[in-house]
Design a protein around this motif. Structure first.
Motif, mmCIF file in Angstrom:
data_model
loop_
_atom_site.group_PDB
_atom_site.id
_atom_site.type_symbol
_atom_site.label_atom_id
_atom_site.label_comp_id
_atom_site.label_asym_id
_atom_site.label_seq_id
_atom_site.Cartn_x
_atom_site.Cartn_y
_atom_site.Cartn_z
ATOM 1 N N UNK A 169 0.977 -1.532 0.062
ATOM 2 C CA UNK A 169 0.219 0.258 0.212
ATOM 3 C C UNK A 169 0.883 1.415 0.226
ATOM 4 N N UNK A 170 1.984 0.985 0.200
ATOM 5 C CA UNK A 170 3.421 2.430 0.381
ATOM 6 C C UNK A 170 4.455 1.509 0.474
ATOM 7 N N UNK A 171 4.341 1.657 -1.348
ATOM 8 C CA UNK A 171 5.948 1.073 -1.854
ATOM 9 C C UNK A 171 7.530 1.881 -1.968
ATOM 10 N N UNK A 172 6.765 3.125 -1.396
ATOM 11 C CA UNK A 172 8.041 3.940 -1.485
ATOM 12 C C UNK A 172 7.449 4.997 0.254
ATOM 13 N N UNK A 173 8.853 5.991 0.519
ATOM 14 C CA UNK A 173 8.484 6.901 1.938
ATOM 15 C C UNK A 173 7.582 7.862 1.087
ATOM 16 N N UNK A 174 6.280 7.960 2.799
ATOM 17 C CA UNK A 174 4.915 8.556 2.573
ATOM 18 C C UNK A 174 5.783 10.128 2.962
ATOM 19 N N UNK A 175 5.397 11.250 2.109
ATOM 20 C CA UNK A 175 5.384 12.249 2.381
ATOM 21 C C UNK A 175 4.163 13.058 3.568
ATOM 22 N N UNK A 176 4.538 12.694 5.052
ATOM 23 C CA UNK A 176 3.638 13.326 6.061
ATOM 24 C C UNK A 176 3.614 15.017 5.993
ATOM 25 N N UNK A 177 4.407 15.655 6.169
ATOM 26 C CA UNK A 177 4.399 16.664 6.039
ATOM 27 C C UNK A 177 5.532 17.305 5.568
ATOM 28 N N UNK A 178 5.721 18.098 4.674
ATOM 29 C CA UNK A 178 6.941 19.130 4.241
ATOM 30 C C UNK A 178 7.845 18.388 4.696
ATOM 31 N N UNK A 179 9.139 17.921 4.116
ATOM 32 C CA UNK A 179 10.266 17.904 4.743
ATOM 33 C C UNK A 179 10.571 16.163 5.561
ATOM 34 N N UNK A 180 8.945 15.553 6.181
ATOM 35 C CA UNK A 180 9.388 14.523 6.742
ATOM 36 C C UNK A 180 8.670 13.274 5.798
ATOM 37 N N UNK A 181 9.227 12.018 5.698
ATOM 38 C CA UNK A 181 8.984 10.951 4.718
ATOM 39 C C UNK A 181 8.898 9.896 6.273
ATOM 40 N N UNK A 182 8.286 9.294 5.612
ATOM 41 C CA UNK A 182 7.868 6.920 6.419
ATOM 42 C C UNK A 182 8.037 6.681 5.667
ATOM 43 N N UNK A 183 7.956 5.520 6.462
ATOM 44 C CA UNK A 183 7.833 4.281 5.428
ATOM 45 C C UNK A 183 8.124 3.123 6.752
ATOM 46 N N UNK A 184 7.159 1.709 6.945
ATOM 47 C CA UNK A 184 7.027 0.944 7.346
ATOM 48 C C UNK A 184 7.991 0.200 7.432
ATOM 49 N N UNK A 185 9.340 -0.483 8.588
ATOM 50 C CA UNK A 185 9.974 -1.781 7.673
ATOM 51 C C UNK A 185 10.033 -2.271 7.972
ATOM 52 N N UNK A 186 9.358 -2.584 9.087
ATOM 53 C CA UNK A 186 8.846 -4.032 10.296
ATOM 54 C C UNK A 186 8.243 -4.204 11.013
ATOM 55 N N UNK A 187 7.897 -5.814 11.277
ATOM 56 C CA UNK A 187 6.702 -6.261 12.139
ATOM 57 C C UNK A 187 6.918 -6.996 13.550
ATOM 58 N N UNK A 188 6.434 -6.995 15.011
ATOM 59 C CA UNK A 188 7.225 -8.003 15.479
ATOM 60 C C UNK A 188 6.137 -7.447 16.138
ATOM 61 N N UNK A 189 6.429 -8.571 16.728
ATOM 62 C CA UNK A 189 4.828 -9.061 18.584
ATOM 63 C C UNK A 189 5.493 -7.650 19.466
ATOM 64 N N UNK A 190 4.538 -7.131 20.089
ATOM 65 C CA UNK A 190 4.573 -5.695 20.534
ATOM 66 C C UNK A 190 3.669 -6.192 22.465
ATOM 67 N N UNK A 191 3.849 -7.904 22.382
ATOM 68 C CA UNK A 191 2.738 -8.303 23.150
ATOM 69 C C UNK A 191 1.018 -7.636 24.154
ATOM 70 N N UNK A 192 0.850 -8.393 24.819
ATOM 71 C CA UNK A 192 0.088 -7.768 25.065
ATOM 72 C C UNK A 192 -1.100 -8.550 24.226
ATOM 73 N N UNK A 193 -0.923 -9.439 23.066
ATOM 74 C CA UNK A 193 -2.012 -9.164 22.274
ATOM 75 C C UNK A 193 -1.971 -7.859 20.602
#
Length: 247
Positions: free
Chosen positions: A130-154
């Motif tokens: 759904x996000x093949x590249x970094x997403x521009x969140x606000x001008x000058x700021x980009x982000x993308x998901x790079x990992x998923x793991x167990x966070x505990x407590x479901x």
């Protein structure tokens, strides 16, 4: 007395032969159902099939099995997007009141329940699709998901890589997310937004942290019932009625 002993011996022998015949018949039936299921679902390997209940031959005569267990080690489920599947591990289902034809070409369970696991690596593919590249969140700021793991407590821990004003943060920031199911779709939603040291637009940031994965092709017509984050991935339960094992 001698005649009684002979009768008892004959009865024991016949009982033993019946048990042997019964077990041979159930083994043949399990193999036939497994082969039919592999063909109908186009599985890469033959699933494990176990027919419970004794005696089997009386169930065979009635054309209905009380309890059938099916295990599929790896199953590639369609996602609704052309050419894209998601791998489901260790899909185990218990079928109740299975009606079948004499040649096992058709078998349908009145009800079915089961469980399986979607690894975090597989679910991460959904986030990245759904996000093949970094997403521009606000001008000058980009982000993308790079990992998923167990966070505990479901919860799922979602690792987000970000670049702020041209500089990549030294390490990913993490948020805890809940995982739910709605119909045929698994949904992951962050409980709070990551702290990137700058004011963020909630909607744009959630375009990075929140995602969903549709699963619309489980075998036999079974459906998603519930999901829960676990150590190795997301554990799912499934259920269904009038579930087809073959035909």
């Amino acid at each position: 007395m001698r005649a009684l002993r002979i009768l008892l011996t004959v009865a024991v022998l016949l009982g033993g032969l019946f048990v042997i015949a019964d077990r041979l018949a159930v083994g043949f039936a399990e193999d036939e159902v497994a082969d039919r299921l592999r063909t109908s679902e186009d599985l890469p390997t033959t699933p494990d099939v176990s027919i419970d209940g004794f005696p089997f031959l009386t169930q065979l005569a009635a054309g209905q099995l009380d309890d059938v267990k099916v295990g599929i080690k790896d199953y590639d489920a369609p996602t609704g997007t052309s050419g894209q599947n998601i791998r489901i591990d260790n899909l185990n289902a218990q079928m109740r009141d299975v009606e079948f034809t004499g040649d096992y070409s058709s078998a349908t369970a009145a009800t079915a329940t089961g469980s399986a696991t979607i690894t975090y690596a597989e679910l991460l593919k959904a986030a990245k699709s759904t996000q093949p590249g970094p997403v521009t969140v606000v001008p000058g700021v980009t982000a993308k998901v790079v990992g998923l793991s167990d966070g505990g407590d479901g919860k799922i821990k979602v690792a987000v890589e970000a670049t702020v004003l041209g500089k990549e943060l030294p390490r990913p920031v993490s948020v805890l997310s809940t995982v739910t199911v709605a119909g045929d779709t698994v949904k992951v939603k962050a409980e709070s937004l990551p702290n990137l040291g700058i004011a963020l637009a909630d909607g744009r940031m959630r375009a990075v942290t929140d995602f969903e994965q549709r699963i619309d092709g489980l075998p036999g017509g079974i459906e998603l019932d519930s999901v829960e984050a676990a150590k190795a991935g997301v554990d799912i339960t499934v259920k269904g009625s009038n579930v087809s094992l073959a035909g």
